[in-house]
Write an enzyme that holds these catalytic residues in place. Structure first.
Site, mmCIF file in Angstrom:
data_model
loop_
_atom_site.group_PDB
_atom_site.id
_atom_site.type_symbol
_atom_site.label_atom_id
_atom_site.label_comp_id
_atom_site.label_asym_id
_atom_site.label_seq_id
_atom_site.Cartn_x
_atom_site.Cartn_y
_atom_site.Cartn_z
ATOM 1 N N LYS A 198 0.847 -1.201 0.000
ATOM 2 C CA LYS A 198 0.000 0.000 0.000
ATOM 3 C C LYS A 198 0.882 1.250 0.000
ATOM 4 O O LYS A 198 1.908 1.300 0.677
ATOM 5 C CB LYS A 198 -0.869 -0.023 1.266
ATOM 6 C CG LYS A 198 -1.699 1.227 1.515
ATOM 7 C CD LYS A 198 -2.969 1.239 0.694
ATOM 8 C CE LYS A 198 -3.714 2.564 0.824
ATOM 9 N NZ LYS A 198 -4.795 2.673 -0.201
ATOM 10 N N CYS A 228 -2.329 8.710 -8.000
ATOM 11 C CA CYS A 228 -3.470 8.434 -7.127
ATOM 12 C C CYS A 228 -4.591 9.414 -7.435
ATOM 13 O O CYS A 228 -4.420 10.621 -7.334
ATOM 14 C CB CYS A 228 -3.100 8.528 -5.653
ATOM 15 S SG CYS A 228 -4.541 8.112 -4.630
HETATM 16 C C1 LIG Z 1 -9.227 -0.295 -2.768
HETATM 17 C C2 LIG Z 1 -8.113 0.159 -3.635
HETATM 18 C C3 LIG Z 1 -7.029 0.840 -3.097
HETATM 19 C C4 LIG Z 1 -5.974 1.263 -3.888
HETATM 20 N N1 LIG Z 1 -4.904 1.908 -3.314
HETATM 21 C C5 LIG Z 1 -3.824 2.213 -4.079
HETATM 22 C C6 LIG Z 1 -2.648 2.771 -3.494
HETATM 23 O O1 LIG Z 1 -2.569 2.988 -2.315
HETATM 24 N N2 LIG Z 1 -1.597 3.033 -4.313
HETATM 25 C C7 LIG Z 1 -1.633 2.783 -5.654
HETATM 26 O O2 LIG Z 1 -0.634 3.025 -6.341
HETATM 27 N N3 LIG Z 1 -2.728 2.263 -6.235
HETATM 28 C C8 LIG Z 1 -3.825 1.962 -5.479
HETATM 29 N N4 LIG Z 1 -4.930 1.399 -6.077
HETATM 30 C C9 LIG Z 1 -4.921 1.171 -7.522
HETATM 31 C C10 LIG Z 1 -4.534 -0.262 -7.867
HETATM 32 O O3 LIG Z 1 -3.202 -0.526 -7.492
HETATM 33 C C11 LIG Z 1 -4.662 -0.512 -9.376
HETATM 34 O O4 LIG Z 1 -3.725 0.295 -10.054
HETATM 35 C C12 LIG Z 1 -6.048 -0.189 -9.917
HETATM 36 O O5 LIG Z 1 -7.048 -0.649 -9.039
HETATM 37 C C13 LIG Z 1 -6.258 -0.811 -11.296
HETATM 38 O O6 LIG Z 1 -6.091 -2.208 -11.246
HETATM 39 P P1 LIG Z 1 -7.317 -3.254 -11.128
HETATM 40 O O7 LIG Z 1 -8.184 -2.997 -12.311
HETATM 41 O O8 LIG Z 1 -6.659 -4.596 -11.152
HETATM 42 O O9 LIG Z 1 -8.012 -2.969 -9.853
HETATM 43 C C14 LIG Z 1 -6.006 0.999 -5.273
HETATM 44 C C15 LIG Z 1 -7.096 0.324 -5.840
HETATM 45 C C16 LIG Z 1 -8.144 -0.097 -5.044
HETATM 46 C C17 LIG Z 1 -9.295 -0.818 -5.670
#
Ligand SMILES: Cc1cc2nc3c(=O)[nH]c(=O)nc-3n(C[C@H](O)[C@H](O)[C@H](O)COP(=O)(O)O)c2cc1C
Ligand SMILES: Cc1cc2nc3c(=O)[nH]c(=O)nc-3n(C[C@H](O)[C@H](O)[C@H](O)COP(=O)(O)OP(=O)(O)OC[C@H]3O[C@@H](n4cnc5c(N)ncnc54)[C@H](O)[C@@H]3O)c2cc1C
Ligand SMILES: Cc1cc2nc3c(=O)[nH]c(=O)nc-3n(C[C@H](O)[C@H](O)[C@H](O)COP(=O)(O)OP(=O)(O)OC[C@H]3O[C@@H](n4cnc5c(N)ncnc54)[C@H](O)[C@@H]3O)c2cc1C
Ligand SMILES: Cc1cc2nc3c(=O)[nH]c(=O)nc-3n(C[C@H](O)[C@H](O)[C@H](O)COP(=O)(O)O)c2cc1C
Ligand code: FES
Ligand code: FES
Lengths: 309, 235, 309, 235
Positions: free
Chosen positions: C46, C131
């Site tokens: 995270k 972010c």
């Molecule tokens: C609940 C949640 C929390 C996230 N927190 C972060 C974070 O702290 N830092 C970050 O770089 N990306 C964060 N993301 C983004 C994810 O790392 C990822 O890039 C994004 O969800 C797209 O991928 P996915 O389609 O597999 O979910 C978060 C995503 C979700 C759903």
């Protein structure tokens, strides 16, 4: 106990906010057996280019979760074919006709603007700055300066309202939107398909011949909705919201975000009766909420929501 | 769209018969026409399937499992709701030479429209050649129907091989199946094409096919074309 | 008849390409009962900020068709808390640990880079430039100049490999990617959530308190995949592909488009066993295709596909 | 995740009981714990549902139809496949004062975990007050169970009104239901909270709730909290 679904924008009265987006329904004629056009707000006709285009080689469509990626490549009869064969029949479509044009050079935009201006049945001209499906061409709407140039040229040629159709997948849509409006656009369509691709894992190659295509459908709805919201926050011009509207809830979301007219692309391609279903849903929603006109909900998300009123 | 409730299924591996009860009418469906079938949510596209047979609001489709929608149909419990519209596309009978008899050449799920054709116009059928790869397909058909099957695994022959033995100029060919099969047919054959479809009614321009007379649409101008008219390289 | 799933990138050997994206799995500890970390390639922890953050007020998550919009707001214990409470426990996670940081000013980036550099268990540093969920802050990765500045600062502070995590929803990702690499990034993560919103039709207000959030899930896959493809076409650096990977097919698509590592966000949040399922699927695919190592399929979509080899 | 086949449903308007046959075990589920339930495609999120009862791989949920996933559950035919994991969250019994007896105060679907509590720990139950708006809910319950129902439409009283008549300091309150109901309870009540969830296991930080001791997670620290600890304005 009727609710009033009509909207006045661009100096024109639309009987309701549901319109057909450019492309999926072509010039509309084949849709007539399935949809009574007198029930919808308007149709935006398939984009017309200067020369006839046969479009891209197949496959031209591939679906993904929640979306459809298209790569039609602006198949159309060209402006001459349009003027001669399509324009004379337009009065068969019992709704407002919005013409759509796309030039590949400033000269082309000029001719297209002139020709569209002459067609009486066309009440509004949409300039498609955001087609993601033409080989080797960047999208005009990625660049504020190009957007400005194109809008200015078309503006000079016509007294009809003009609408700039923007791409949803740009870093700063507000900048492009402002430029278009300053250059003379009377309104904005947000948005078009977002650039997207799929790869066939069996062959290891992109499924579409041009590699990428334009993604529409409910997958993109929250993205395009955010662009409409941001644009409306910054600018007070009529917006046509298009992107993944599949049901009345989606339509209402766009209206609340600031869209005056709501365009259906994928929805009507999948189900020609979708417009009617969505209009009924909007009506029922307004009745339940005791809101007497659709007008009242446009942009409420910027003004404290429904309860304030 | 019309609600379509899955009433019966009979599956053998990747092929199956699926019968739907429709809560509305298909108006006079003809062989060669197809319906657009949609699941309640995913995928969001409606996809084309030829009518295998239709009677009293009971629609039977013959489906090969290849991807998301077909996968969902195969795994759906009885009672699952789908949506359909149609019939779309031109009846074969409107596009072919009405004076001839035809050999029906089917490959895989391409058998579907040919079956409907032979149901509706039995006197126009000279012979049926339905090709499949594996013997497992037998269990889907009655003993009588099995006579028309040409199963590569068993006879080491394709339908095209068998066709050579029965074909003569005065008999027409009406074919539906995979592109490599269609390409191997005589130039004058009528071939039923597939394409990725969006609307199924001619508006979206998704289902383009290039012919000697320009770009045509499978849904609006087809699905049947003369083999010699098609520019196969474009597909 | 084993296939080789390992990849060497950043001078590090990953046992397989499936990694956990930053965020959805937090610092990983709560996931341990459900997932054997020795089976996955890496975990990106995270994102950590300078000061502790309690995150955004709820709701922090809302779903849409094919996607999940999150608005967590970088809830984390701050770098001090991280160094004191989390870092000492990291060796419990039996895989490669990638640290993720996000600064709100150049000074903050500097401190964060320094502190992360010191933690031995952290092998790679990801700088989160994208972010979408912090009030009043623009995303660094929207702007090439800002991207350059941040990467340069972090580059000076650490000899560990650094990865710039970019936003998928920018006009020209290649420009931003090039800038990041020129400034010293050893690799790129493409992408993060795309800015998106939903409106509650009953209230007329945005569902999320910050109005927009970040959309992940299969809805965005074709969009982010296209960005990976374009970036790989222009640049030869290792890419971590993240966006909507839910099954082995999605993972293979990203690899073929050019990603060396494949990150799971939404998938693992929804189903902690997803990584194992996806790894098995990749393995079975390679076996069926008689391809002896995963390495061989990376970027094949740029090189004529699978059959060329 | 564990495959869960829909085996039985009993619906009255927007409430229903749904029994799933699981192809795997839930390990010692306790009252207050929930499962994450996922449809095969849409929505893609797994969503939390309290265990109403569980026996021999038969899981019963008590569900209110409010949106996409619950809508899909309601309209699914018997035989539809879902996926579940769990049990997640803390057992109520681990969080409450074990020496007391409790009045179970439920509102709508909040009745689910309370039922399971009364099944597992009947001796700790002093009284059950299950509140609903409309009489139609009766048909879902046996005559015996109906005694616990407080139906606004009939009595013009809410559970909170009725609670006032039976409540005394030495009896605990264990409540689950809508926020406005929970807010009207005595400060010392234990309240079971809901929040939008992503993971259900404490990693994603979606289900935050603000308490006097800082931000807590409903899935990891709850779902049960002391009413007086919650900063309600944040919700
Ligand atoms: C609940 C949640 C929390 C996230 N927190 C972060 C974070 O702290 N830092 C970050 O770089 N990306 C964060 N993301 C983004 C994810 O790392 C990822 O890039 C994004 O969800 C797209 O991928 P996915 O389609 O597999 O979910 C978060 C995503 C979700 C759903
Ligand atoms: C006029 C017409 C009639 C048809 N009749 C039948 C029928 O009776 N029975 C039957 O089983 N199928 C029929 N098809 C094909 C059927 O439409 C596709 O198999 C179906 O759309 C696949 O959907 P899916 O979601 O399962 O596959 P997807 O997940 O979309 O794709 C799976 C694979 O199949 C390929 N594919 C998908 N759609 C098509 C297509 N339309 N043409 C060629 N390849 C495709 C894709 O490239 C992909 O590799 C017909 C097609 C047409 C155009
Ligand atoms: C620990 C826990 C236990 C639960 N137990 C049960 C139960 O036993 N029976 C039951 O019927 N429901 C229960 N819920 C609520 C249930 O999770 C939601 O109703 C469900 O997620 C809605 O999904 P949907 O896709 O149908 O609705 P959506 O389409 O997601 O949303 C419909 C509407 O409901 C609201 N909503 C959705 N999810 C939640 C949520 N988690 N909390 C509050 N509002 C929400 C949305 O804002 C929206 O207005 C529980 C929730 C939690 C956190
Ligand atoms: C098959 C197809 C063809 C399209 N052709 C055009 C076009 O010619 N001109 C245009 O401006 N947009 C075209 N579009 C884009 C749509 O007008 C619409 O902006 C986009 O699909 C997003 O809306 P949706 O999510 O409702 O589909 C086309 C879309 C599809 C699916
Ligand atoms: S499928 Fe739309 S034109 Fe044929
Ligand atoms: S739902 Fe993920 S932390 Fe609670």
């Amino acid at each position: 106990m009727g609710v009033d679904l009509s909207i006045d924008v661009f100096g024109i009265k639309f009987r309701n906010p549901i319109i057909l987006a450019s492309g999926p329904v072509g010039f509309g004629f084949e849709l007539m057996p399935y949809l009574d056009f007198s029930n919808i707000g308007a149709i935006t006709l398939k984009t017309v280019t200067l020369k006839p285009r046969e479009g891209n080689p197949p496959p031209r469509l591939v679906d993904s979760h929640g979306g459809v990626i298209n790569s039609i490549g602006l198949q159309n009869p060209g402006i001459e074919g349009f003027v001669e064969e399509i324009a004379p029949r337009l009065k068969e479509l019992k709704t407002i006709k919005i013409g759509s044009i796309a030039g590949f050079s400033m000269d082309e935009w000029e001719i297209l603007g002139e020709e569209m201006d002459k067609i009486k049945e066309i009440k509004i001209i949409e300039i498609n700055l955001s087609c993601p499906n033409v080989k080797g061409k960047r999208r005009w709407a990625e660049d504020a300066k190009l957007t400005e140039k194109v809008v200015k040229i078309v503006r000079k040629l016509t007294g009809k309202p003009i609408i700039a159709k923007l791409a949803p997948d740009v870093t700063d849509i507000v900048e492009i939107a402002k430029t278009a409006v300053d250059a003379g656009a009377d309104g904005l369509t947000i948005g078009n398909g977002a650039q997207a691709m799929r790869i066939d894992v069996e062959t290891g190659l992109p499924i579409l011949k041009l590699k990428t295509g334009g993604l529409g459908g409910p997958a993109v709805k929250p993205i395009t909705l955010a662009k409409v919201f941001k644009t409306r926050e910054a600018l007070d011009v009529p917006i046509i919201g298009i992107g993944g509207i599949m049901n009345w809830q989606d339509a209402i979301e766009y209206a609340m975000a600031g869209a005056s007219l709501l365009g259906l692309g994928t929805a009507v391609m999948v189900d020609p009766e979708a417009p009617v279903r969505i209009i009924e849903g909007i009506k029922a929603f307004l009745e339940r909420k005791k809101i007497e006109s659709f007008n009242k909900i446009i942009g409420v998300a910027h003004k404290g929501g429904l309860n304030v009123h | 769209m019309i609600e379509a409730e899955l009433k019966e299924k009979k599956i053998s591996k990747d092929y199956g018969f699926f019968t739907f009860k429709l809560y509305g009418d298909l108006e006079n469906p003809e062989a060669g026409q197809f319906v657009m079938l949609k699941a309640s949510d995913e995928p969001i596209l409606a996809k084309p399937f030829s009518i295998y047979s239709y009677k009293n609001r009971e629609l039977t489709l013959f489906i090969k499992r290849v991807g998301r929608l077909t996968g969902k149909i195969f795994s759906s419990p009885i009672g699952e709701m789908f949506y359909i519209r149609g019939p779309h596309g031109n009846p074969y009978i409107d596009l072919i030479d009405g004076e001839k008899q035809y050999i029906l050449v089917g490959g895989g799920s391409g058998v579907a429209p040919l079956n409907f054709f032979s149901e509706l116009h039995p006197a126009m059928v000279y012979e049926k050649l339905y090709g499949f790869k594996g013997s497992y397909i037998r269990e889907l058909f009655t003993e009588k129907e099995q006579k028309n099957l040409i199963i590569e695994e068993e006879s080491e022959k394709t339908v095209v091989d068998v066709l050579k033995d029965v074909y003569s100029e005065e008999i027409g060919i009406l074919a539906c199946g995979p592109v490599p099969m269609l390409k191997n047919l005589p130039a004058t054959s009528y071939v039923s094409l597939e394409a990725m479809m969006g609307c199924g009614i001619g508006t979206c321009k998704s289902c383009a096919v290039k012919t000697k007379k320009g770009v045509k649409l499978v849904c609006k101008n087809g699905p049947l074309f003369r083999k010699e008219e098609i520019i196969w390289e474009w597909i």
